[in-house]
Design a protein around this motif. Structure first.
Motif, PDB file in Angstrom:
ATOM      1  N   PRO A  55      27.289  41.640  29.409  1.00 44.46           N
ATOM      2  CA  PRO A  55      26.091  42.133  28.747  1.00 44.46           C
ATOM      3  C   PRO A  55      26.404  43.355  27.900  1.00 44.46           C
ATOM      4  O   PRO A  55      27.254  44.153  28.246  1.00 44.46           O
ATOM      5  CB  PRO A  55      25.161  42.503  29.910  1.00 44.46           C
ATOM      6  N   ALA A  56      25.729  43.489  26.783  1.00 43.03           N
ATOM      7  CA  ALA A  56      25.910  44.661  25.928  1.00 43.03           C
ATOM      8  C   ALA A  56      25.340  45.872  26.634  1.00 43.03           C
ATOM      9  O   ALA A  56      24.275  45.801  27.236  1.00 43.03           O
ATOM     10  CB  ALA A  56      25.199  44.446  24.602  1.00 43.03           C
ATOM     11  N   SER A  57      26.036  46.963  26.563  1.00 48.33           N
ATOM     12  CA  SER A  57      25.583  48.202  27.169  1.00 48.33           C
ATOM     13  C   SER A  57      24.234  48.581  26.597  1.00 48.33           C
ATOM     14  O   SER A  57      24.047  48.588  25.384  1.00 48.33           O
ATOM     15  CB  SER A  57      26.608  49.294  26.880  1.00 48.33           C
ATOM     16  N   GLY A  58      23.286  48.882  27.451  1.00 48.45           N
ATOM     17  CA  GLY A  58      21.989  49.321  26.992  1.00 48.45           C
ATOM     18  C   GLY A  58      21.072  48.195  26.562  1.00 48.45           C
ATOM     19  O   GLY A  58      20.012  48.450  26.021  1.00 48.45           O
ATOM     20  N   ALA A  59      21.449  46.958  26.775  1.00 39.10           N
ATOM     21  CA  ALA A  59      20.588  45.851  26.378  1.00 39.10           C
ATOM     22  C   ALA A  59      19.416  45.754  27.330  1.00 39.10           C
ATOM     23  O   ALA A  59      19.547  45.974  28.511  1.00 39.10           O
ATOM     24  CB  ALA A  59      21.366  44.542  26.384  1.00 39.10           C
ATOM     25  N   SER A  60      18.283  45.424  26.797  1.00 38.45           N
ATOM     26  CA  SER A  60      17.088  45.278  27.603  1.00 38.45           C
ATOM     27  C   SER A  60      16.755  43.799  27.727  1.00 38.45           C
ATOM     28  O   SER A  60      16.460  43.147  26.736  1.00 38.45           O
ATOM     29  CB  SER A  60      15.925  46.019  26.936  1.00 38.45           C
ATOM     30  N   ALA A  61      16.822  43.295  28.948  1.00 28.45           N
ATOM     31  CA  ALA A  61      16.548  41.873  29.160  1.00 28.45           C
ATOM     32  C   ALA A  61      15.093  41.538  28.873  1.00 28.45           C
ATOM     33  O   ALA A  61      14.755  40.401  28.631  1.00 28.45           O
ATOM     34  CB  ALA A  61      16.906  41.496  30.592  1.00 28.45           C
ATOM     35  N   ASN A  62      14.216  42.556  28.893  1.00 30.60           N
ATOM     36  CA  ASN A  62      12.794  42.308  28.677  1.00 30.60           C
ATOM     37  C   ASN A  62      12.391  42.396  27.218  1.00 30.60           C
ATOM     38  O   ASN A  62      11.247  42.185  26.885  1.00 30.60           O
ATOM     39  CB  ASN A  62      11.959  43.304  29.488  1.00 30.60           C
ATOM     40  N   ASN A  63      13.298  42.743  26.335  1.00 27.58           N
ATOM     41  CA  ASN A  63      12.955  42.887  24.938  1.00 27.58           C
ATOM     42  C   ASN A  63      13.553  41.731  24.140  1.00 27.58           C
ATOM     43  O   ASN A  63      14.757  41.661  23.952  1.00 27.58           O
ATOM     44  CB  ASN A  63      13.473  44.225  24.406  1.00 27.58           C
ATOM     45  N   PRO A  64      12.707  40.816  23.648  1.00 27.65           N
ATOM     46  CA  PRO A  64      13.227  39.642  22.944  1.00 27.65           C
ATOM     47  C   PRO A  64      13.977  39.986  21.655  1.00 27.65           C
ATOM     48  O   PRO A  64      14.886  39.270  21.260  1.00 27.65           O
ATOM     49  CB  PRO A  64      11.991  38.798  22.646  1.00 27.65           C
ATOM     50  N   VAL A  65      13.630  41.099  20.993  1.00 28.34           N
ATOM     51  CA  VAL A  65      14.340  41.480  19.772  1.00 28.34           C
ATOM     52  C   VAL A  65      15.766  41.883  20.119  1.00 28.34           C
ATOM     53  O   VAL A  65      16.717  41.506  19.437  1.00 28.34           O
ATOM     54  CB  VAL A  65      13.603  42.608  19.020  1.00 28.34           C
ATOM     55  N   ASP A  66      15.941  42.658  21.198  1.00 30.40           N
ATOM     56  CA  ASP A  66      17.280  43.030  21.659  1.00 30.40           C
ATOM     57  C   ASP A  66      18.098  41.776  21.923  1.00 30.40           C
ATOM     58  O   ASP A  66      19.248  41.672  21.506  1.00 30.40           O
ATOM     59  CB  ASP A  66      17.223  43.828  22.967  1.00 30.40           C
ATOM     60  N   GLU A  67      17.483  40.833  22.616  1.00 31.17           N
ATOM     61  CA  GLU A  67      18.189  39.598  22.971  1.00 31.17           C
ATOM     62  C   GLU A  67      18.542  38.781  21.732  1.00 31.17           C
ATOM     63  O   GLU A  67      19.617  38.202  21.658  1.00 31.17           O
ATOM     64  CB  GLU A  67      17.359  38.751  23.945  1.00 31.17           C
ATOM     65  N   LEU A  69      19.188  39.968  18.748  1.00 29.03           N
ATOM     66  CA  LEU A  69      20.306  40.658  18.099  1.00 29.03           C
ATOM     67  C   LEU A  69      21.615  40.358  18.821  1.00 29.03           C
ATOM     68  O   LEU A  69      22.604  39.961  18.202  1.00 29.03           O
ATOM     69  CB  LEU A  69      20.053  42.172  18.046  1.00 29.03           C
ATOM     70  N   ILE A  70      21.617  40.498  20.131  1.00 28.59           N
ATOM     71  CA  ILE A  70      22.828  40.244  20.921  1.00 28.59           C
ATOM     72  C   ILE A  70      23.253  38.784  20.790  1.00 28.59           C
ATOM     73  O   ILE A  70      24.431  38.483  20.584  1.00 28.59           O
ATOM     74  CB  ILE A  70      22.591  40.622  22.402  1.00 28.59           C
ATOM     75  N   THR A  71      22.299  37.873  20.875  1.00 27.85           N
ATOM     76  CA  THR A  71      22.608  36.444  20.753  1.00 27.85           C
ATOM     77  C   THR A  71      23.181  36.124  19.379  1.00 27.85           C
ATOM     78  O   THR A  71      24.168  35.392  19.269  1.00 27.85           O
ATOM     79  CB  THR A  71      21.347  35.597  21.026  1.00 27.85           C
ATOM     80  N   TYR A  72      22.585  36.686  18.323  1.00 28.86           N
ATOM     81  CA  TYR A  72      23.092  36.426  16.971  1.00 28.86           C
ATOM     82  C   TYR A  72      24.536  36.924  16.840  1.00 28.86           C
ATOM     83  O   TYR A  72      25.394  36.230  16.294  1.00 28.86           O
ATOM     84  CB  TYR A  72      22.203  37.098  15.915  1.00 28.86           C
ATOM     85  N   ILE A  73      24.808  38.110  17.336  1.00 32.38           N
ATOM     86  CA  ILE A  73      26.163  38.673  17.262  1.00 32.38           C
ATOM     87  C   ILE A  73      27.149  37.769  17.995  1.00 32.38           C
ATOM     88  O   ILE A  73      28.209  37.433  17.469  1.00 32.38           O
ATOM     89  CB  ILE A  73      26.185  40.110  17.826  1.00 32.38           C
ATOM     90  N   ARG A  74      26.781  37.361  19.182  1.00 29.30           N
ATOM     91  CA  ARG A  74      27.674  36.515  19.978  1.00 29.30           C
ATOM     92  C   ARG A  74      27.843  35.125  19.378  1.00 29.30           C
ATOM     93  O   ARG A  74      28.956  34.605  19.295  1.00 29.30           O
ATOM     94  CB  ARG A  74      27.167  36.428  21.406  1.00 29.30           C
ATOM     95  N   GLN A 139      25.535  37.150   7.003  1.00 30.18           N
ATOM     96  CA  GLN A 139      25.467  37.660   8.370  1.00 30.18           C
ATOM     97  C   GLN A 139      24.912  39.086   8.371  1.00 30.18           C
ATOM     98  O   GLN A 139      24.080  39.433   9.207  1.00 30.18           O
ATOM     99  CB  GLN A 139      26.855  37.637   9.014  1.00 30.18           C
ATOM    100  N   ALA A 140      25.368  39.891   7.429  1.00 29.72           N
ATOM    101  CA  ALA A 140      24.904  41.280   7.349  1.00 29.72           C
ATOM    102  C   ALA A 140      23.403  41.342   7.070  1.00 29.72           C
ATOM    103  O   ALA A 140      22.694  42.163   7.657  1.00 29.72           O
ATOM    104  CB  ALA A 140      25.683  42.037   6.278  1.00 29.72           C
ATOM    105  N   ARG A 141      22.891  40.475   6.183  1.00 31.73           N
ATOM    106  CA  ARG A 141      21.453  40.443   5.904  1.00 31.73           C
ATOM    107  C   ARG A 141      20.657  40.146   7.178  1.00 31.73           C
ATOM    108  O   ARG A 141      19.641  40.777   7.455  1.00 31.73           O
ATOM    109  CB  ARG A 141      21.130  39.389   4.838  1.00 31.73           C
ATOM    110  N   HIS A 142      21.144  39.189   7.944  1.00 35.24           N
ATOM    111  CA  HIS A 142      20.455  38.843   9.193  1.00 35.24           C
ATOM    112  C   HIS A 142      20.548  40.006  10.193  1.00 35.24           C
ATOM    113  O   HIS A 142      19.556  40.325  10.863  1.00 35.24           O
ATOM    114  CB  HIS A 142      21.053  37.560   9.776  1.00 35.24           C
ATOM    115  N   LEU A 143      21.705  40.635  10.290  1.00 30.96           N
ATOM    116  CA  LEU A 143      21.865  41.794  11.182  1.00 30.96           C
ATOM    117  C   LEU A 143      20.913  42.922  10.789  1.00 30.96           C
ATOM    118  O   LEU A 143      20.289  43.542  11.655  1.00 30.96           O
ATOM    119  CB  LEU A 143      23.307  42.301  11.158  1.00 30.96           C
ATOM    120  N   VAL A 144      20.790  43.187   9.494  1.00 31.60           N
ATOM    121  CA  VAL A 144      19.889  44.245   9.024  1.00 31.60           C
ATOM    122  C   VAL A 144      18.463  43.952   9.461  1.00 31.60           C
ATOM    123  O   VAL A 144      17.772  44.829   9.994  1.00 31.60           O
ATOM    124  CB  VAL A 144      19.976  44.411   7.482  1.00 31.60           C
ATOM    125  N   ARG A 145      18.008  42.703   9.275  1.00 34.54           N
ATOM    126  CA  ARG A 145      16.641  42.335   9.700  1.00 34.54           C
ATOM    127  C   ARG A 145      16.456  42.565  11.199  1.00 34.54           C
ATOM    128  O   ARG A 145      15.443  43.106  11.630  1.00 34.54           O
ATOM    129  CB  ARG A 145      16.344  40.877   9.360  1.00 34.54           C
TER     130      ARG A 145
END
Length: 153
Positions: A55-67, A69-74, A139-145
């Motif tokens: 898991p990414a450090s500081g990731a919040s399992a309850n926040n769908p936006v965090d998830e 972002l992490i999913t897109y990166i992975r 990829q960068a455009r999607h990351l920025v969003r």
């Protein structure tokens, strides 16, 4: 692997090792886990999602936006999580700090996009430069969003 990407990865690895070498002892074990994907990527790995299951450090399992972002990166085998966490200090600034700096300002999305594609140096005191070539423009455009849609934690 294209030369620019290779040199960017080498630069990121050297910077990560320097940051790691000067970290206080308790922080080293967490940092060692965040460097692993970058080392695997440099060795030609990261073709399988199982290589990035920590898991990414500081990731919040309850926040769908965090998830998202992490999913897109992975899913795109990007090395972002080697240096950046959702929140908290890593080898690079957290995504929440990046969002705080760039959100709501004219032209900030374009500046962030350029930083991701081309790399950036000197904008974040206390952090090493981020090499360019780690994500393509789409990829960068999607990351920025995704980064700019994060909420303060």
């Amino acid at each position: 692997m294209p030369k620019r990407l290779f040199y960017g990865l080498v630069s990121a690895a050297v910077m990560a090792m320097l940051v790691f070498a000067f970290m206080p002892s308790p922080a080293r074990s967490n940092a060692a886990m965040s460097i692993k994907p970058l080392v695997m990527m440099m060795n030609g790995g990261m073709h399988h999602h199982s290589m990035m299951t920590a898991p990414a450090s500081g990731a919040s399992a309850n926040n769908p936006v965090d998830e998202r972002l992490i999913t897109y990166i992975r899913d795109n085998n990007l090395a972002c999580l080697s240096c950046h966490a959702i929140q908290g200090r890593g080898a690079g600034p957290s995504f929440v700090r990046i969002m705080d700096r760039y959100s709501g300002k004219n032209g900030s999305g374009k500046r962030l996009l350029t930083s991701i594609v081309d790399g950036v140096s000197g904008q974040w005191p206390g952090y090493p430069p981020m090499p360019g070539g780690l994500a393509n423009a789409d990829q960068a455009r999607h990351l920025v969003r995704l980064i700019l849609s994060l909420r303060n934690h």
